[in-house]
Design an enzyme around this catalytic site. Structure first.
Site, PDB file in Angstrom:
ATOM      1  N   ASN A   1     -10.209  -2.757   2.677  1.00  0.00           N
ATOM      2  CA  ASN A   1      -9.940  -2.777   1.237  1.00  0.00           C
ATOM      3  C   ASN A   1     -11.225  -2.512   0.467  1.00  0.00           C
ATOM      4  O   ASN A   1     -12.310  -2.480   1.063  1.00  0.00           O
ATOM      5  CB  ASN A   1      -9.380  -4.147   0.828  1.00  0.00           C
ATOM      6  CG  ASN A   1      -7.890  -4.305   1.138  1.00  0.00           C
ATOM      7  OD1 ASN A   1      -7.178  -3.328   1.328  1.00  0.00           O
ATOM      8  ND2 ASN A   1      -7.429  -5.539   1.182  1.00  0.00           N
TER       9      ASN A   1
ATOM     10  N   TYR B   1       1.133  -4.255  11.979  1.00  0.00           N
ATOM     11  CA  TYR B   1       1.061  -2.820  11.666  1.00  0.00           C
ATOM     12  C   TYR B   1       1.854  -1.977  12.652  1.00  0.00           C
ATOM     13  O   TYR B   1       2.576  -1.061  12.262  1.00  0.00           O
ATOM     14  CB  TYR B   1      -0.402  -2.361  11.605  1.00  0.00           C
ATOM     15  CG  TYR B   1      -1.137  -2.917  10.408  1.00  0.00           C
ATOM     16  CD1 TYR B   1      -1.402  -4.280  10.309  1.00  0.00           C
ATOM     17  CD2 TYR B   1      -1.550  -2.103   9.367  1.00  0.00           C
ATOM     18  CE1 TYR B   1      -2.065  -4.816   9.209  1.00  0.00           C
ATOM     19  CE2 TYR B   1      -2.217  -2.621   8.264  1.00  0.00           C
ATOM     20  CZ  TYR B   1      -2.475  -3.970   8.196  1.00  0.00           C
ATOM     21  OH  TYR B   1      -3.121  -4.489   7.109  1.00  0.00           O
TER      22      TYR B   1
ATOM     23  N   HIS C   1       0.832  -1.221   0.000  1.00  0.00           N
ATOM     24  CA  HIS C   1       0.000   0.000   0.000  1.00  0.00           C
ATOM     25  C   HIS C   1       0.865   1.269   0.000  1.00  0.00           C
ATOM     26  O   HIS C   1       0.512   2.267   0.627  1.00  0.00           O
ATOM     27  CB  HIS C   1      -0.943   0.017   1.216  1.00  0.00           C
ATOM     28  CG  HIS C   1      -1.935  -1.105   1.229  1.00  0.00           C
ATOM     29  ND1 HIS C   1      -3.207  -0.991   0.713  1.00  0.00           N
ATOM     30  CD2 HIS C   1      -1.844  -2.377   1.691  1.00  0.00           C
ATOM     31  CE1 HIS C   1      -3.854  -2.143   0.867  1.00  0.00           C
ATOM     32  NE2 HIS C   1      -3.046  -2.998   1.452  1.00  0.00           N
TER      33      HIS C   1
HETATM   34 FE1  HDD Z   1      -2.409  -4.796   5.499  1.00  0.00          FE
HETATM   35  C1  HDD Z   1      -0.927  -1.789   5.157  1.00  0.00           C
HETATM   36  C2  HDD Z   1      -5.388  -3.488   4.376  1.00  0.00           C
HETATM   37  C3  HDD Z   1      -3.849  -7.932   5.583  1.00  0.00           C
HETATM   38  C4  HDD Z   1       0.361  -6.010   6.962  1.00  0.00           C
HETATM   39  N1  HDD Z   1      -3.023  -2.996   4.868  1.00  0.00           N
HETATM   40  C5  HDD Z   1      -2.271  -1.869   4.801  1.00  0.00           C
HETATM   41  C6  HDD Z   1      -3.048  -0.778   4.318  1.00  0.00           C
HETATM   42  C7  HDD Z   1      -4.304  -1.251   4.088  1.00  0.00           C
HETATM   43  C8  HDD Z   1      -4.298  -2.657   4.442  1.00  0.00           C
HETATM   44  C9  HDD Z   1      -5.489  -0.470   3.571  1.00  0.00           C
HETATM   45  C10 HDD Z   1      -2.548   0.640   4.074  1.00  0.00           C
HETATM   46  C11 HDD Z   1      -2.843   1.537   5.232  1.00  0.00           C
HETATM   47  C12 HDD Z   1      -2.406   2.936   4.900  1.00  0.00           C
HETATM   48  O1  HDD Z   1      -3.067   3.584   4.083  1.00  0.00           O
HETATM   49  O2  HDD Z   1      -1.395   3.356   5.458  1.00  0.00           O
HETATM   50  N2  HDD Z   1      -4.235  -5.574   4.984  1.00  0.00           N
HETATM   51  C13 HDD Z   1      -5.348  -4.843   4.652  1.00  0.00           C
HETATM   52  C14 HDD Z   1      -6.489  -5.712   4.649  1.00  0.00           C
HETATM   53  C15 HDD Z   1      -6.057  -6.958   4.965  1.00  0.00           C
HETATM   54  C16 HDD Z   1      -4.640  -6.869   5.198  1.00  0.00           C
HETATM   55  C17 HDD Z   1      -7.908  -5.279   4.340  1.00  0.00           C
HETATM   56  C18 HDD Z   1      -6.836  -8.232   5.108  1.00  0.00           C
HETATM   57  C19 HDD Z   1      -7.961  -8.314   5.739  1.00  0.00           C
HETATM   58  N3  HDD Z   1      -1.836  -6.648   6.104  1.00  0.00           N
HETATM   59  C20 HDD Z   1      -2.583  -7.802   6.086  1.00  0.00           C
HETATM   60  C21 HDD Z   1      -1.843  -8.871   6.733  1.00  0.00           C
HETATM   61  C22 HDD Z   1      -0.645  -8.320   7.136  1.00  0.00           C
HETATM   62  C23 HDD Z   1      -0.665  -6.929   6.743  1.00  0.00           C
HETATM   63  C24 HDD Z   1      -2.335 -10.285   6.910  1.00  0.00           C
HETATM   64  C25 HDD Z   1       0.521  -8.952   7.858  1.00  0.00           C
HETATM   65  C26 HDD Z   1       0.457 -10.031   8.578  1.00  0.00           C
HETATM   66  N4  HDD Z   1      -0.573  -4.056   5.902  1.00  0.00           N
HETATM   67  C27 HDD Z   1       0.397  -4.714   6.563  1.00  0.00           C
HETATM   68  C28 HDD Z   1       1.599  -3.869   6.884  1.00  0.00           C
HETATM   69  C29 HDD Z   1       1.176  -2.482   6.303  1.00  0.00           C
HETATM   70  C30 HDD Z   1      -0.198  -2.774   5.718  1.00  0.00           C
HETATM   71  C31 HDD Z   1       2.900  -4.422   6.425  1.00  0.00           C
HETATM   72  C32 HDD Z   1       2.139  -1.804   5.359  1.00  0.00           C
HETATM   73  C33 HDD Z   1       2.161  -0.363   5.740  1.00  0.00           C
HETATM   74  C34 HDD Z   1       1.456  -0.307   6.986  1.00  0.00           C
HETATM   75  O3  HDD Z   1       1.016  -1.551   7.332  1.00  0.00           O
HETATM   76  O4  HDD Z   1       1.265   0.696   7.649  1.00  0.00           O
HETATM   77  O5  HDD Z   1       1.814  -3.823   8.246  1.00  0.00           O
END
Ligand code: HDD
Length: 696
Positions: A159, A373, A86
């Site tokens: 999402n 996160y 993202h």
């Molecule tokens: Fe995630 C970012 C949505 C599963 C780990 N995720 C991130 C963002 C969104 C989502 C919208 C961007 C937020 C922003 O605008 O800063 N992610 C989802 C949804 C998931 C999902 C709807 C399933 C239901 N994500 C998911 C899993 C993991 C992560 C299973 C790790 C185990 N996601 C992350 C992250 C991020 C992230 C690596 C990257 C940047 C951040 O968190 O701030 O931690």
């Protein structure tokens, strides 16, 4: 601080330095320097921002130049690590207001009183691409909202697709490694059409339901303002009596949903890589504030137990026909960020940020997210004090005994930095009455690494989605799969995918195989649970669910010499009456002459404004203009693409161009000879796409 300060520094006009003078005199800034004095980060006034300190006019630069070093050092560190997923996002401020009190299901204060407006910050994103990638790859879109409630921040990190690729967080790094650019070659950027992604999918049938959505038009939205949003994971609501229910969160755009066609997406990516970001920013600047209704599917334990799938499985949805969505309030995005980096880049969302009245479910994907996160913010923002940044800081009071750390911005007072203490009786204390209380869900069980049997059916909901959507959506899913698999080099991956598609729907599998030229080559998949035919859910459709509207859309008016001014004015008025914007395009940005020879300004030059940037188009020309347009490939392409992309088209005085662009005859093309014909054009434009043209 690098922002201009109301400093104590003298506010006097700075004299041009000798060096500047010797190199050609005063610069613009120096001449205008009556305002705030430019200073270093320590507040020292800067006399010359054009020249570094050197030994003589042509000599080497001196190490002594602390002003140069401070400026370059700061610049060298201007970027922080982009989000691992993202990374590409656009955001806006706004507010949320409930329609009614939801006290019966949740004690959350921001949902209790329809008079209370809660500030929000919403960030929309793509998943796979880097921060500088384009806005319109085929991809899931992030839909994250930070509610700054009076009881703390609540982050709903969702999402635009209601289900997810995997069931367990332990698979997330594998999924993301597979979809991002390949490890050795560093491409493709922001695209899933490559071997590693489809290799992963072909080996992980739990991803197939989300794949159906990702191959649908949902993954190429027309606008961030026209997408649905979903919390995806199941959460819990808890009321003040401690009663809990499961909940699925939904966002519904007031403008309705809309998507572009794949060929449009590809062309938009070249014509305007910032298409979505610009659209969001401009809509808010022009006070067309994006609005989203917030909806709950509240599910009690009995209903959950009766479902043919597990509410804790993030690869499954609950059809609205089984549990309706109750609209509980509305979010309005009414302010653009002042600074992209400080707000959109530094905002830190964490699904673990909840408030009393909202609780987690045991969904193993959500449970892993609760760790990920917070952890990622530490490396991205570089400090456990990221919550002190203005964009992340709660707007309600917050206090605890956490102290110090990198970039501490708060100056805690007093001796008591531990709890309990007797030194500061007025200091922060735990509160059983207003503090967050976790719902006491029983959990005793053996520790195992095991996927529940109730998660085993990977095909039924993929089939449910595919069969529930409109014929156009089904056609586009088939085309997207053909495109993506056509980009996969290793034949066995394609063959395995065909095996999965055959189980989801034989016609789909057959069509894709035929289009790939691989009929009969599928490697049969062996599901551990055979799919069942669930009752179809028309609510899953992207098209036809919302009322036709032109509100919030953009109509491109291509004007050529000799155009009819009266008709143009009537058309613009009709478009504006719909709540849409009209963009005036001409061969040259300097303007275009009407039939009376009067020159009118244009907003855009044709060369930089292909029809893919608009929802509907009209061409208005006089005989000379028609000739000029038909001799211009960009104009022919403009109309041809509008036709191919199923747009409503209005034509006035441009028969030669229409002939050249093969825009004669297809449905949805209105000949605007007089003002009375405008209504028919608007009627087609309200439909978004003229689907009948595609079928024809
Ligand atoms: Fe995630 C970012 C949505 C599963 C780990 N995720 C991130 C963002 C969104 C989502 C919208 C961007 C937020 C922003 O605008 O800063 N992610 C989802 C949804 C998931 C999902 C709807 C399933 C239901 N994500 C998911 C899993 C993991 C992560 C299973 C790790 C185990 N996601 C992350 C992250 C991020 C992230 C690596 C990257 C940047 C951040 O968190 O701030 O931690």
């Amino acid at each position: 601080m690098s922002v201009p300060q109301k400093s104590d520094a003298p506010k006097k006009k700075s004299a041009p330095s000798k060096a500047a003078a010797s190199k050609g005199g005063e610069t613009h800034q120096q001449a205008a320097g009556d305002g705030v004095v430019l200073t270093t980060n320590q507040g020292t006034g800067i006399s010359d921002n054009q020249n570094s300190l050197r030994a003589g006019g042509r000599g080497p630069t001196l190490l002594e130049d602390f002003i140069l070093r401070e400026k370059i050092t700061h610049f060298d560190h201007e970027r922080i690590p982009e989000r691992i997923v993202h990374a590409r996002g656009s955001a806006a401020h706004g507010y949320f207001q409930p329609y009614k009190s939801m006290k019966h299901v949740t004690s959350a204060a921001f949902l209790a009183d329809p008079k209370v407006k809660t500030p929000v910050f919403a960030r929309f994103s793509t998943v796979a691409g880097g921060a500088g990638s384009v806005d319109l790859p085929r991809d899931v879109r992030g839909f994250a909202v930070k509610f700054y409630t009076q009881e703390g921040n609540f982050d709903l990190v969702g999402n635009n697709i209601p289900v997810f690729f995997i069931q367990d967080a332990i698979k997330f790094p594998d999924l993301i490694h597979a979809v991002k650019m390949e490890a050795d070659r560093g491409y493709p950027q922001a695209g899933s059409a490559h071997d590693t992604f489809w290799d992963f999918v072909s080996l992980m049938p739990e991803s197939l339901h989300t794949i159906m959505w990702a191959m649908s038009d949902r993954a190429i939205p027309r606008s961030l303002r026209m997408m649905e949003g979903f919390g995806v994971n199941t959460f819990r609501l808890v009321n003040s009596a401690g009663k809990t229910n499961f909940v699925k969160f939904h966002w519904r755009p007031v403008l309705g949903t809309a998507a572009v066609l794949w060929d449009e997406a590809v062309k938009i990516s070249g014509a305007d890589p910032d298409f979505h970001r610009r659209d969001l920013f401009e809509a808010i600047e022009s006070r067309n504030f994006p609005e989203f209704e917030f909806g709950f599917q509240v599910i009690d334990q009995k209903t959950a137990d009766a479902l043919p799938f597990d509410v804790l499985d993030a690869t499954k949805l609950i059809p609205e026909e089984i549990v309706p969505i109750e609209m509980v309030g509305k979010m309005v995005l009414d302010r653009n960020p002042d600074n992209f980096f400080a707000e959109t880049e530094q905002v830190a969302f964490c699904p673990s940020h909840i408030v009393p009245g909202i609780d987690f479910s045991e969904d193993p994907l959500l449970q892993g997210r609760l760790f990920s996160y917070l952890d990622t913010q530490l490396s991205r923002l570089g400090s456990p004090n990221f919550h002190e940044l203005p964009i992340n800081r709660p707007k309600c009071p917050f206090a605890n005994m956490q102290r110090d750390g990198h970039m501490q911005m708060l100056t805690a007072k007093g001796r008591a930095n531990y709890e309990p203490n007797s030194i500061d009786p007025a200091g922060a204390r735990e509160s059983p009455s207003v503090g967050l209380r976790t719902a006491p869900i029983p959990t005793e069980a053996a520790k195992v690494r095991l996927r529940s049997e109730s998660f085993a059916d990977h095909y039924s909901q993929a089939r449910l989605f595919y069969r529930s959507v409109t014929p156009q959506e089904r056609k586009h899913i088939g085309e997207a799969l053909t495109f993506e698999l056509g980009k996969v080099d290793i034949p066995a991956i394609r063959q395995k995918m065909l095996g999965h598609l055959n189980i989801i729907d034989k016609t789909l599998g057959g069509t894709v195989a035929e289009e790939l030229g691989m009929t009969g080559e599928a490697i049969a998949a062996k599901p551990s649970v055979m799919p069942i035919d669930l009752d179809l859910s028309p609510a899953l459709r992207l098209y036809g669910k919302y009322k036709p509207t032109l509100k919030g859309r953009k109509v491109g008016l291509l004007l050529a010499p000799g155009f009819n001014l009266k008709l143009k004015n009537a058309l613009v008025a009709a478009i504006n009456k719909e709540g849409a914007a009209a963009a005036i395009i001409a061969l040259k940005v300097g303007g275009v002459e009407d039939s009376a020879g009067t020159r009118h300004p244009a907003e855009m030059a044709l060369r930089g404004s292909p029809s893919v940037m608009f929802d509907a188009v009209a061409v208005l020309a006089g005989p000379a203009g028609d000739k000029a347009l038909s001799a211009t490939p960009d104009a022919v392409g403009f109309l041809m693409d509008a036709c191919r992309h199923l747009k409503a088209i209005g034509l006035s005085g441009s028969p030669e161009l229409a002939g050249k662009a093969h825009a004669v005859g297809p449905v949805g093309i209105t000949d605007i000879g007089a003002a009375k014909d405008i209504a028919a054009f608007i009627g087609f434009a309200r439909e978004g796409k003229v689907w009948a043209r595609e079928s024809a």
